[in-house]
Design a protein around this motif. Structure first.
Motif, PDB file in Angstrom:
ATOM      1  N   VAL A  15       0.743  -1.148  -0.040  1.00 20.16           N
ATOM      2  CA  VAL A  15       0.004   0.076  -0.050  1.00 20.16           C
ATOM      3  C   VAL A  15       0.725   1.180   0.012  1.00 20.16           C
ATOM      4  CG1 VAL A  15      -1.744   1.368   1.437  1.00 20.16           C
ATOM      5  CG2 VAL A  15      -1.967  -1.080   1.164  1.00 20.16           C
ATOM      6  N   ALA A  16       2.017   1.479   0.723  1.00 20.79           N
ATOM      7  CA  ALA A  16       2.905   2.386   0.967  1.00 20.79           C
ATOM      8  C   ALA A  16       3.460   2.682  -0.489  1.00 20.79           C
ATOM      9  CB  ALA A  16       3.879   2.284   1.930  1.00 20.79           C
ATOM     10  N   SER A  25      -2.386  10.974  -2.055  1.00 20.28           N
ATOM     11  CA  SER A  25      -3.750  10.164  -2.220  1.00 20.28           C
ATOM     12  C   SER A  25      -3.954   9.215  -0.982  1.00 20.28           C
ATOM     13  CB  SER A  25      -3.435   8.924  -3.333  1.00 20.28           C
ATOM     14  OG  SER A  25      -2.260   7.979  -3.122  1.00 20.28           O
ATOM     15  N   THR A  26      -4.984   8.573  -0.719  1.00 16.27           N
ATOM     16  CA  THR A  26      -5.238   7.739   0.308  1.00 16.27           C
ATOM     17  C   THR A  26      -5.971   6.547  -0.365  1.00 16.27           C
ATOM     18  OG1 THR A  26      -7.718   8.625   0.203  1.00 16.27           O
ATOM     19  CG2 THR A  26      -5.977   9.612   1.714  1.00 16.27           C
ATOM     20  N   THR A  45      -7.274   7.035  -3.544  1.00 16.50           N
ATOM     21  CA  THR A  45      -7.977   8.291  -4.250  1.00 16.50           C
ATOM     22  C   THR A  45      -7.371   9.461  -4.056  1.00 16.50           C
ATOM     23  OG1 THR A  45     -10.158   7.031  -3.687  1.00 16.50           O
ATOM     24  CG2 THR A  45     -10.328   9.295  -3.807  1.00 16.50           C
ATOM     25  N   LYS A  46      -7.403  10.416  -4.858  1.00 17.49           N
ATOM     26  CA  LYS A  46      -6.584  11.744  -4.910  1.00 17.49           C
ATOM     27  C   LYS A  46      -7.645  12.526  -5.623  1.00 17.49           C
ATOM     28  CE  LYS A  46      -3.097  14.638  -5.690  1.00 17.49           C
ATOM     29  NZ  LYS A  46      -1.788  14.875  -6.372  1.00 17.49           N
ATOM     30  N   ASP A  47      -8.079  13.973  -5.006  1.00 22.64           N
ATOM     31  CA  ASP A  47      -9.175  14.758  -5.181  1.00 22.64           C
ATOM     32  C   ASP A  47     -10.455  14.021  -5.918  1.00 22.64           C
ATOM     33  OD1 ASP A  47      -7.156  16.650  -4.849  1.00 22.64           O
ATOM     34  OD2 ASP A  47      -6.332  16.504  -6.809  1.00 22.64           O
ATOM     35  N   VAL A  53      -3.839   1.072  -9.007  1.00 19.69           N
ATOM     36  CA  VAL A  53      -2.275   1.086  -8.994  1.00 19.69           C
ATOM     37  C   VAL A  53      -1.730  -0.555  -8.888  1.00 19.69           C
ATOM     38  CG1 VAL A  53       0.114   1.651  -7.853  1.00 19.69           C
ATOM     39  CG2 VAL A  53      -1.961   3.353  -7.765  1.00 19.69           C
ATOM     40  N   TYR A  54      -1.142  -0.774  -9.844  1.00 16.20           N
ATOM     41  CA  TYR A  54      -0.680  -2.056 -10.130  1.00 16.20           C
ATOM     42  C   TYR A  54       0.765  -2.157  -9.254  1.00 16.20           C
ATOM     43  CZ  TYR A  54      -4.637  -2.897 -13.333  1.00 16.20           C
ATOM     44  OH  TYR A  54      -5.911  -2.909 -13.446  1.00 16.20           O
TER      45      TYR A  54
END
Length: 85
Positions: A15-16, A25-26, A45-47, A53-54
Motif C-alpha cells: 500500500v505504501a 492519495s489515500t 483516491t486523490k481529489d 495502482v498495480y
C-alpha cells in the motif's frame, strides 16, 4: 506474469508503494491477486478520483497506474447508461 520466487512484501509495504506512486492519495481498496504471478491491485483516491495502482507484491515495483474512469469496463458502464437514457 510476474516471477513467483522470493518472499512477498507485507500488505502495508504494498500500500505504501501505491501511495508513493500517487502523491497525496489515500487508500480506497486493496484487491488480492487471483494467482501468485499477478500484481496486487490497489485503488487510491486523490481529489475524488480513483486510480488503480498495480504493484509487484515481491519487489514493490509499481507496474502501472490507471485512472478508474479510463478502464474499459468503466467506459462501457458510461456508454450503457447513456444508451438507456
Amino acid at each position: 506474469h510476474l516471477p513467483t520466487t522470493g518472499p512477498t512484501a507485507s500488505p502495508d509495504a504494498q500500500v505504501a508503494a501505491a501511495l508513493r506512486a500517487v502523491p497525496g492519495s489515500t487508500l480506497h481498496k486493496y484487491v488480492l491477486p487471483e494467482r501468485p504471478d499477478e500484481a496486487v491491485r490497489i485503488l487510491v483516491t486523490k481529489d475524488r478520483q480513483d486510480q488503480r495502482v498495480y504493484v509487484d507484491p515481491r519487489s514493490l515495483a509499481v507496474l502501472s497506474v490507471v485512472s478508474e474512469e479510463q478502464r474499459p469496463m468503466r467506459l462501457i458502464f458510461h456508454l450503457h447508461g447513456e444508451l438507456l437514457a
